[in-house]
Motif scaffolding. Structure first.
Motif, PDB file in Angstrom:
ATOM      1  N   GLU A 265       0.853  -1.187   0.000  1.00 17.83           N
ATOM      2  CA  GLU A 265       0.000   0.000   0.000  1.00 17.83           C
ATOM      3  C   GLU A 265       0.888   1.236   0.000  1.00 17.83           C
ATOM      4  OE1 GLU A 265      -3.282   0.030   2.892  1.00 17.83           O
ATOM      5  OE2 GLU A 265      -2.527   1.974   3.568  1.00 17.83           O
ATOM      6  N   PRO A 272      -8.030   2.352   2.915  1.00 16.90           N
ATOM      7  CA  PRO A 272      -7.249   1.256   3.495  1.00 16.90           C
ATOM      8  C   PRO A 272      -7.205   0.029   2.592  1.00 16.90           C
ATOM      9  CG  PRO A 272      -9.435   1.283   4.452  1.00 16.90           C
ATOM     10  CD  PRO A 272      -9.368   2.473   3.522  1.00 16.90           C
ATOM     11  N   VAL A 274      -3.922  -2.580   3.176  1.00 20.07           N
ATOM     12  CA  VAL A 274      -3.051  -3.415   3.996  1.00 20.07           C
ATOM     13  C   VAL A 274      -3.594  -3.546   5.420  1.00 20.07           C
ATOM     14  CG1 VAL A 274      -0.793  -3.420   5.140  1.00 20.07           C
ATOM     15  CG2 VAL A 274      -0.934  -3.153   2.666  1.00 20.07           C
ATOM     16  N   THR A 275      -4.094  -2.448   5.973  1.00 20.89           N
ATOM     17  CA  THR A 275      -4.619  -2.516   7.336  1.00 20.89           C
ATOM     18  C   THR A 275      -5.833  -3.442   7.421  1.00 20.89           C
ATOM     19  OG1 THR A 275      -5.825  -0.463   6.859  1.00 20.89           O
ATOM     20  CG2 THR A 275      -3.752  -0.262   8.059  1.00 20.89           C
ATOM     21  N   SER A 289       2.987  -8.036   4.433  1.00 21.03           N
ATOM     22  CA  SER A 289       2.262  -6.786   4.180  1.00 21.03           C
ATOM     23  C   SER A 289       3.186  -5.605   4.448  1.00 21.03           C
ATOM     24  CB  SER A 289       1.009  -6.689   5.055  1.00 21.03           C
ATOM     25  OG  SER A 289       1.337  -6.411   6.398  1.00 21.03           O
ATOM     26  N   ASP A 291       3.005  -1.301   4.350  1.00 22.01           N
ATOM     27  CA  ASP A 291       2.079  -0.170   4.213  1.00 22.01           C
ATOM     28  C   ASP A 291       2.731   1.098   3.680  1.00 22.01           C
ATOM     29  OD1 ASP A 291       3.333   1.185   6.441  1.00 22.01           O
ATOM     30  OD2 ASP A 291       2.168  -0.071   7.795  1.00 22.01           O
ATOM     31  N   ASP A 292       4.012   1.029   3.312  1.00 25.20           N
ATOM     32  CA  ASP A 292       4.697   2.180   2.711  1.00 25.20           C
ATOM     33  C   ASP A 292       5.518   1.715   1.510  1.00 25.20           C
ATOM     34  OD1 ASP A 292       6.495   0.722   4.185  1.00 25.20           O
ATOM     35  OD2 ASP A 292       7.532   2.452   5.050  1.00 25.20           O
ATOM     36  N   ASP A 317       4.467  -8.144   8.954  1.00 24.30           N
ATOM     37  CA  ASP A 317       3.809  -6.864   8.676  1.00 24.30           C
ATOM     38  C   ASP A 317       4.797  -5.738   8.936  1.00 24.30           C
ATOM     39  OD1 ASP A 317       1.294  -8.202   8.249  1.00 24.30           O
ATOM     40  OD2 ASP A 317       1.143  -8.409  10.433  1.00 24.30           O
ATOM     41  N   LYS A 321       2.188   1.990   9.751  1.00 23.20           N
ATOM     42  CA  LYS A 321       0.770   2.122  10.074  1.00 23.20           C
ATOM     43  C   LYS A 321       0.334   1.059  11.074  1.00 23.20           C
ATOM     44  CE  LYS A 321      -0.223   4.052   5.485  1.00 23.20           C
ATOM     45  NZ  LYS A 321      -1.017   3.926   4.240  1.00 23.20           N
TER      46      LYS A 321
END
Length: 331
Positions: A265, A272, A274-275, A289, A291-292, A317, A321
């Motif tokens: 993501e 949203p 990944v979250t 996962s 998130d950046d 993960d 985030k």
């Protein structure tokens, strides 16, 4: 009594006097011959005072305002200069990161092949950045499969075509069609193409997917047990294809088959993805996962995390985030 009589004979008020013989006015002078100030002169004096005060305030305010403007102009110039310096420094670090990225990821993904799955509206620069880091790590990318806006359409003709390709009953709700499509695409990427009927080709022909071949020569070479899947989403604009309806069911299907999978993501995404995957027990822990994933730290985390997943069967993960365990694997 003589005193009282004399007072009655002559009583003067201001410029007029009253005597026994009558009244008389001196025409603006009192009995001593001195002139009296008329109301007109009082009015002019008062107006002049107020004009002087107003002029003083105006001049003073103008001087103060100009000094404030000069100060703000100077500070704005300093801010612009600092901003330009920071932009130059940031560009330098970004260039350094891009050119040294291969040193950070080494051969973490040597000989590993990948399929990138994304959607219309997701930045191509972001997708190409992920492709670049996978190749820097020694991997290859067979193709980039992108869901188009048609897969999220609500009009009857489009949903009828999609339902037919999915073998869903006529009149199936658009949201359900997207979830079924996500699962069907996942199964196609797990098993590879069928000899007589390729689901990816059918969806591409129907306008629901676009396929950009990279290392693969044809769509029939895309997918299969040896190719890990990287699903990318995120944008600062509204989602063209809602990831919760297409990509989350896709990830659930891939995770259930223990197929090597990662989800990425963008850092500043307004919706949203990944979250959501991290909150799903059927997904979390089975995939990587990030998130950046549009930043250098995120791309490095993706490559190292995929190495851990492919070699050691361990997901994770990463990012900044909610739900991220660390910025990078092993830290």
């Amino acid at each position: 009594m003589s005193w009282w009589r004399s007072r009655r004979r002559s009583v003067c008020w201001s410029s007029c006097c009253t005597t026994r013989s009558g009244s008389s006015c001196s025409g603006g002078r009192n009995e001593g011959g001195r002139g009296l100030i008329s109301f007109r002169y009082h009015l002019v004096s008062i107006v002049a005072v107020f004009l002087a005060v107003a002029l003083g305030i105006l001049v003073g305010a103008t001087v103060v305002k100009q000094s404030v403007i000069d100060n703000l102009t100077t500070r704005a110039g300093d801010a612009v200069k600092l901003s330009n310096e920071l932009r130059s420094e940031l560009a330098l670090w970004q260039k350094f990161g891009t050119q040294s990225r291969h040193l950070l990821v080494g051969n973490e993904l040597a000989s590993q092949s990948f399929v990138i799955v994304t959607a219309q509206g997701v930045s191509l620069a972001y997708v190409d950045g992920v492709v670049g880091v996978l190749r820097d790590a020694g991997g290859s990318v067979s193709a980039i499969v992108s869901a188009t806006s048609a897969i999220a359409a609500n009009d009857a003709p489009t949903t009828a075509r999609l339902a037919q390709l999915l073998s869903d009953p006529a009149g199936t709700a658009p949201g359900q069609l997207m979830m079924d499509a996500g699962r069907a695409i996942a199964n196609r990427l797990i098993t590879g193409p069928q000899a007589d009927d390729d689901f990816l080709l059918n969806l591409t022909g129907g306008g629901f997917l676009s396929v950009r071949l990279e290392d693969a020569k044809q769509v029939a070479e895309v997918g299969g047990g040896t190719q890990a899947v990287v699903v990318l989403s995120g944008s600062t604009a509204n989602a063209v294809v809602p990831p919760q309806q297409l990509f989350i069911p896709m990830l659930e299907t891939l995770a259930a088959s223990n197929h090597p999978t990662a989800a990425g993501e963008t850092l500043q995404s307004t919706y949203p993805f990944v979250t959501l995957a991290r909150r799903d027990r059927r997904i979390d822990g089975s995939i990587v996962s990030v998130d950046d994933a549009d930043t250098l730290p995120g791309q490095v985390a993706l490559a190292i995390g995929l190495h851990e997943l492919v070699i050691n069967k361990r997901g994770g993960d990463f990012g900044v985030k909610s739900g991220a365990s660390s910025l990078l694997p092993g830290t």
